[in-house]
Scaffold this active site. Structure first.
Site, short mmCIF file in Angstrom:
data_model
loop_
_atom_site.label_atom_id
_atom_site.label_comp_id
_atom_site.label_asym_id
_atom_site.label_seq_id
_atom_site.Cartn_x
_atom_site.Cartn_y
_atom_site.Cartn_z
CE1 TYR A 158 -5.98 -8.08 -1.35
CE2 TYR A 158 -6.07 -6.24 0.73
CZ TYR A 158 -5.45 -7.15 0.19
OH TYR A 158 -5.20 -8.35 1.21
CE LYS A 162 -7.83 -10.51 -1.23
NZ LYS A 162 -7.50 -12.08 -1.25
C1 8X3 Z 1 -4.39 -8.07 3.42
C2 8X3 Z 1 -5.11 -6.85 5.07
O1 8X3 Z 1 -5.30 -4.85 6.11
O2 8X3 Z 1 -3.21 -5.25 4.67
O3 8X3 Z 1 -5.53 -8.25 3.57
O4 8X3 Z 1 -4.84 -4.81 4.13
S1 8X3 Z 1 -4.37 -5.16 5.26
#
Ligand code: 8X3
Length: 260
Positions: A158, A162
């Site tokens: 994930y 990002k």
């Molecule tokens: C979501 C923020 O900190 O839950 O993009 O990964 S976090």
């Protein structure tokens, strides 16, 4: 500040969370909307409620951003005013799982990479040429994350998606440096939406635990910032915004009050 009245804003993942809050914020500011998501029933309800409250035009379209052909067909099929997209909000995205990488599910990695990275690329590739063709002061607003700045345990894939959003934003900003196009990467920390319920595959209990002991951001906090970046005068480009709850310093550094 620049008026958003009569601008057209395209929002992916508009049926819930930050996407839905952005739809409301832009409608309130008088912008016309193209709302896309997989759940068209929710989109129709949202569009219905927004058009009763605000004098704006709204187009609802089914879209799975992972489907390259569907992205192309949707954009090619837009007619008249709807081809003049001033602002693209690349919001569709998700996290799945919090397992160690060596125990992770490669099918879930595919979903994250295809949605968060490739879907964002497909939409951007399809819409930026339209902005240029129409000579618009366009803006691409990507929803990145603090997870794209620092990785955390169980979040390798994930976080990588990002980080890709950050680097795609930076690269695109260079590619359109000679054009009237702004590129903005919004990097929120903990925002309480259905994000964690999705991550934990429907477990509300696990999701609630993520936000216990801290006051998280809400979707409207992010929509306010998205709207602000779109409202500054056209010569101003907000490249990046990082926003966290007060008790979150980085993606992995969070202070939680104990319940005891
Ligand atoms: C979501 C923020 O900190 O839950 O993009 O990964 S976090």
């Amino acid at each position: 500040m620049a008026a958003l009245t009569d601008k057209t804003v395209f929002i992916s993942g508009a049926s819930s969370g930050i996407g839905e809050a952005c739809a409301l914020a832009f409608a309130r500011a008088g912008a016309n909307l193209i709302l896309c998501a997989r759940n068209t029933e929710k989109l129709e309800k949202l569009a219905d409620s927004l058009s009763k409250q605000y004098e704006v035009d709204i187009l609802v379209r089914h879209l799975d951003v992972r489907d390259k052909a569907e992205v192309t067909q949707l954009i090619d099929g837009l007619t008249g005013q709807w081809r003049r997209i001033d602002i693209l909000v690349n919001n569709a995205g998700l996290a799945l799982g919090l397992e160690k990488l060596q125990e992770g599910n490669p099918d879930e990695w595919d979903v994250m990479l295809d949605t968060n990275v490739k879907g964002l690329l497909y939409l951007t590739r399809a819409i930026v040429p339209l902005m240029l063709e129409h000579g618009l002061n366009g803006q691409i607003i990507n929803l990145g994350s603090t997870a794209g700045i620092h990785s955390y345990q169980g979040g390798a894939v994930y976080c990588a998606t990002k980080a890709a959003v950050k680097f795609i934003s930076d690269g695109l900003r260079m590619d359109v440096v000679d054009k009237p196009i702004r590129v903005t990467n919004i990097q929120p920390g903990m925002v309480e939406t259905n994000f964690s319920v999705t991550r934990f595959r429907g477990s509300q209990e696990k999701a609630d635990n993520v936000y216990s002991g801290i006051q998280p951001l809400v979707a409207e906090d992010i929509a306010d910032i998205v709207l602000y970046t779109a409202s500054v005068p056209p010569h101003v480009q907000i490249c990046e915004v990082t926003v966290t709850p007060v008790n979150q310093a980085t993606a992995g550094v969070v202070y939680k009050k104990s319940n005891n």
